[in-house]
Design a protein around this motif. Structure first.
Motif, PDB file in Angstrom:
ATOM      1  N   TRP A  57       0.874  -1.176   0.000  1.00 38.27           N
ATOM      2  CA  TRP A  57       0.000   0.000   0.000  1.00 38.27           C
ATOM      3  C   TRP A  57       0.905   1.219   0.000  1.00 38.27           C
ATOM      4  O   TRP A  57       1.805   1.329   0.844  1.00 38.27           O
ATOM      5  CB  TRP A  57      -0.859   0.001   1.247  1.00 38.27           C
ATOM      6  CG  TRP A  57      -2.153   0.741   1.174  1.00 38.27           C
ATOM      7  CD1 TRP A  57      -2.381   1.972   0.636  1.00 38.27           C
ATOM      8  CD2 TRP A  57      -3.393   0.290   1.696  1.00 38.27           C
ATOM      9  NE1 TRP A  57      -3.686   2.325   0.786  1.00 38.27           N
ATOM     10  CE2 TRP A  57      -4.341   1.299   1.440  1.00 38.27           C
ATOM     11  CE3 TRP A  57      -3.799  -0.864   2.360  1.00 38.27           C
ATOM     12  CZ2 TRP A  57      -5.668   1.184   1.826  1.00 38.27           C
ATOM     13  CZ3 TRP A  57      -5.123  -0.967   2.732  1.00 38.27           C
ATOM     14  CH2 TRP A  57      -6.043   0.042   2.471  1.00 38.27           C
ATOM     15  N   HIS A  58       0.698   2.153  -0.903  1.00 33.43           N
ATOM     16  CA  HIS A  58       1.579   3.321  -0.991  1.00 33.43           C
ATOM     17  C   HIS A  58       1.571   4.093   0.320  1.00 33.43           C
ATOM     18  O   HIS A  58       0.523   4.302   0.936  1.00 33.43           O
ATOM     19  CB  HIS A  58       1.164   4.231  -2.150  1.00 33.43           C
ATOM     20  CG  HIS A  58       2.230   5.220  -2.500  1.00 33.43           C
ATOM     21  ND1 HIS A  58       2.250   6.488  -1.979  1.00 33.43           N
ATOM     22  CD2 HIS A  58       3.322   5.104  -3.292  1.00 33.43           C
ATOM     23  CE1 HIS A  58       3.306   7.131  -2.443  1.00 33.43           C
ATOM     24  NE2 HIS A  58       3.981   6.314  -3.241  1.00 33.43           N
ATOM     25  N   THR A  60       1.692   7.066   1.131  1.00 26.42           N
ATOM     26  CA  THR A  60       0.912   8.302   1.244  1.00 26.42           C
ATOM     27  C   THR A  60      -0.562   8.052   1.550  1.00 26.42           C
ATOM     28  O   THR A  60      -1.264   8.981   1.964  1.00 26.42           O
ATOM     29  CB  THR A  60       1.009   9.143  -0.050  1.00 26.42           C
ATOM     30  OG1 THR A  60       0.482   8.376  -1.140  1.00 26.42           O
ATOM     31  CG2 THR A  60       2.441   9.570  -0.321  1.00 26.42           C
ATOM     32  N   THR A  61      -1.022   6.836   1.360  1.00 30.18           N
ATOM     33  CA  THR A  61      -2.448   6.548   1.586  1.00 30.18           C
ATOM     34  C   THR A  61      -2.704   5.351   2.494  1.00 30.18           C
ATOM     35  O   THR A  61      -3.853   5.095   2.854  1.00 30.18           O
ATOM     36  CB  THR A  61      -3.173   6.284   0.240  1.00 30.18           C
ATOM     37  OG1 THR A  61      -2.536   5.196  -0.436  1.00 30.18           O
ATOM     38  CG2 THR A  61      -3.168   7.528  -0.644  1.00 30.18           C
ATOM     39  N   ARG A  62      -1.691   4.610   2.879  1.00 27.82           N
ATOM     40  CA  ARG A  62      -1.927   3.393   3.653  1.00 27.82           C
ATOM     41  C   ARG A  62      -2.300   3.702   5.101  1.00 27.82           C
ATOM     42  O   ARG A  62      -1.784   4.642   5.705  1.00 27.82           O
ATOM     43  CB  ARG A  62      -0.747   2.452   3.587  1.00 27.82           C
ATOM     44  CG  ARG A  62       0.457   2.829   4.364  1.00 27.82           C
ATOM     45  CD  ARG A  62       1.522   1.722   4.252  1.00 27.82           C
ATOM     46  NE  ARG A  62       2.814   2.280   4.555  1.00 27.82           N
ATOM     47  CZ  ARG A  62       3.930   1.968   3.943  1.00 27.82           C
ATOM     48  NH1 ARG A  62       3.940   1.078   2.987  1.00 27.82           N
ATOM     49  NH2 ARG A  62       5.054   2.534   4.285  1.00 27.82           N
ATOM     50  N   GLN A  92       2.151   3.808 -13.860  1.00 33.34           N
ATOM     51  CA  GLN A  92       0.857   3.870 -13.198  1.00 33.34           C
ATOM     52  C   GLN A  92      -0.107   2.959 -13.943  1.00 33.34           C
ATOM     53  O   GLN A  92       0.130   2.598 -15.092  1.00 33.34           O
ATOM     54  CB  GLN A  92       0.322   5.292 -13.117  1.00 33.34           C
ATOM     55  CG  GLN A  92       0.134   5.975 -14.457  1.00 33.34           C
ATOM     56  CD  GLN A  92      -0.306   7.418 -14.276  1.00 33.34           C
ATOM     57  OE1 GLN A  92      -0.251   7.980 -13.180  1.00 33.34           O
ATOM     58  NE2 GLN A  92      -0.751   8.040 -15.344  1.00 33.34           N
ATOM     59  N   ASP A 115      -6.287   2.372  -8.211  1.00 32.22           N
ATOM     60  CA  ASP A 115      -5.147   3.068  -8.800  1.00 32.22           C
ATOM     61  C   ASP A 115      -3.855   2.526  -8.210  1.00 32.22           C
ATOM     62  O   ASP A 115      -3.745   2.327  -6.997  1.00 32.22           O
ATOM     63  CB  ASP A 115      -5.229   4.565  -8.518  1.00 32.22           C
ATOM     64  CG  ASP A 115      -6.416   5.221  -9.197  1.00 32.22           C
ATOM     65  OD1 ASP A 115      -6.680   4.887 -10.370  1.00 32.22           O
ATOM     66  OD2 ASP A 115      -7.083   6.053  -8.559  1.00 32.22           O
ATOM     67  N   ILE A 117       0.632   2.780  -8.591  1.00 33.02           N
ATOM     68  CA  ILE A 117       1.798   3.468  -9.135  1.00 33.02           C
ATOM     69  C   ILE A 117       3.026   2.588  -8.916  1.00 33.02           C
ATOM     70  O   ILE A 117       3.058   1.749  -8.011  1.00 33.02           O
ATOM     71  CB  ILE A 117       2.035   4.867  -8.526  1.00 33.02           C
ATOM     72  CG1 ILE A 117       2.293   4.792  -7.024  1.00 33.02           C
ATOM     73  CG2 ILE A 117       0.899   5.804  -8.851  1.00 33.02           C
ATOM     74  CD1 ILE A 117       2.764   6.123  -6.447  1.00 33.02           C
ATOM     75  N   TYR A 124       2.648  -0.292  -6.212  1.00 35.87           N
ATOM     76  CA  TYR A 124       1.943  -0.028  -4.959  1.00 35.87           C
ATOM     77  C   TYR A 124       0.493   0.303  -5.251  1.00 35.87           C
ATOM     78  O   TYR A 124       0.185   1.007  -6.221  1.00 35.87           O
ATOM     79  CB  TYR A 124       2.547   1.173  -4.213  1.00 35.87           C
ATOM     80  CG  TYR A 124       3.942   0.955  -3.735  1.00 35.87           C
ATOM     81  CD1 TYR A 124       4.185   0.349  -2.513  1.00 35.87           C
ATOM     82  CD2 TYR A 124       5.022   1.359  -4.517  1.00 35.87           C
ATOM     83  CE1 TYR A 124       5.494   0.149  -2.078  1.00 35.87           C
ATOM     84  CE2 TYR A 124       6.323   1.159  -4.080  1.00 35.87           C
ATOM     85  CZ  TYR A 124       6.546   0.553  -2.866  1.00 35.87           C
ATOM     86  OH  TYR A 124       7.835   0.349  -2.438  1.00 35.87           O
ATOM     87  N   TYR A 125      -0.390  -0.168  -4.392  1.00 36.45           N
ATOM     88  CA  TYR A 125      -1.795   0.247  -4.411  1.00 36.45           C
ATOM     89  C   TYR A 125      -1.858   1.643  -3.813  1.00 36.45           C
ATOM     90  O   TYR A 125      -1.249   1.903  -2.765  1.00 36.45           O
ATOM     91  CB  TYR A 125      -2.646  -0.722  -3.580  1.00 36.45           C
ATOM     92  CG  TYR A 125      -4.058  -0.241  -3.321  1.00 36.45           C
ATOM     93  CD1 TYR A 125      -5.038  -0.347  -4.298  1.00 36.45           C
ATOM     94  CD2 TYR A 125      -4.406   0.310  -2.090  1.00 36.45           C
ATOM     95  CE1 TYR A 125      -6.324   0.091  -4.059  1.00 36.45           C
ATOM     96  CE2 TYR A 125      -5.691   0.739  -1.840  1.00 36.45           C
ATOM     97  CZ  TYR A 125      -6.650   0.631  -2.819  1.00 36.45           C
ATOM     98  OH  TYR A 125      -7.937   1.068  -2.594  1.00 36.45           O
ATOM     99  N   VAL A 126      -2.582   2.567  -4.477  1.00 36.05           N
ATOM    100  CA  VAL A 126      -2.718   3.927  -3.958  1.00 36.05           C
ATOM    101  C   VAL A 126      -4.085   4.098  -3.309  1.00 36.05           C
ATOM    102  O   VAL A 126      -4.197   4.370  -2.120  1.00 36.05           O
ATOM    103  CB  VAL A 126      -2.501   4.979  -5.070  1.00 36.05           C
ATOM    104  CG1 VAL A 126      -2.685   6.387  -4.519  1.00 36.05           C
ATOM    105  CG2 VAL A 126      -1.122   4.822  -5.688  1.00 36.05           C
ATOM    106  N   ASP A 127      -5.126   3.971  -4.094  1.00 33.78           N
ATOM    107  CA  ASP A 127      -6.494   4.062  -3.584  1.00 33.78           C
ATOM    108  C   ASP A 127      -7.447   3.604  -4.674  1.00 33.78           C
ATOM    109  O   ASP A 127      -7.004   3.177  -5.749  1.00 33.78           O
ATOM    110  CB  ASP A 127      -6.832   5.473  -3.098  1.00 33.78           C
ATOM    111  CG  ASP A 127      -6.718   6.532  -4.192  1.00 33.78           C
ATOM    112  OD1 ASP A 127      -6.679   6.177  -5.385  1.00 33.78           O
ATOM    113  OD2 ASP A 127      -6.659   7.721  -3.858  1.00 33.78           O
TER     114      ASP A 127
END
Length: 155
Positions: A57-58, A60-62, A92, A115, A117, A124-127
């Motif tokens: 999970w990225h 910035t959002t995990r 991406q 999404d 990247i 990584y999963y972003v959201d």
């Protein structure tokens, strides 16, 4: 070969777990595409592997590892509807999937466009944008058994 080696991967690829998502889960190799990462994350939810889900999970959002959701659910089906970009040459990508699960005594369908990247060669999963809907007890079970949901995976 042990029975464990012959287990079909939960990601619905049709391959054995050892030849599909297990090498991603144990860190032997990295997922080469956004879709392969998405499938391995679904399998990690099924297999209750929170560290793998969190690691992919990225940052910035995990969420915090302790509050990672979806692990107490009974995941029963995954269908990949579409993938856009997300190949080995991309940075991406998006993956549209539908996953079915049981929570308590209720079946639900998660429809999400996720999404992803790639940074430093790792996906990584972003959201994602998602909706959920109920599974009727009298519908055919999403697992593909052909049996009514109430007599199959809802039990």
């Amino acid at each position: 070969m042990s029975a464990e080696n012959n287990v079909i991967c939960p990601c619905k690829s049709g391959k054995s777990l050892k030849d599909c998502c297990a090498p991603y889960h144990d860190g032997t190799v990295d997922a080469p595409t956004a879709e392969s990462l998405m499938r391995s994350r679904y399998s990690a939810f099924v297999l209750n592997l929170p560290e793998y889900i969190w690691k992919t999970w990225h940052e910035t959002t995990r969420p915090e590892l302790e509050i990672l959701g979806g692990l107490g659910l009974k995941w029963i089906d995954l269908k990949i509807m579409d993938s856009q970009a997300g190949s080995n040459n991309d940075n991406q990508g998006t993956v549209h999937f539908i996953a079915s699960f049981v929570s308590g005594n209720k079946g639900r369908i998660l429809n999400e466009v996720s999404d992803f990247i790639k940074e430093d060669g790792l996906w990584y999963y972003v959201d994602g944008e998602s909706t959920t809907a109920d599974i009727s007890r009298n519908n055919s079970c999403p697992c593909g058994s052909g049996i009514k949901f109430k007599r199959c995976c809802l039990r």
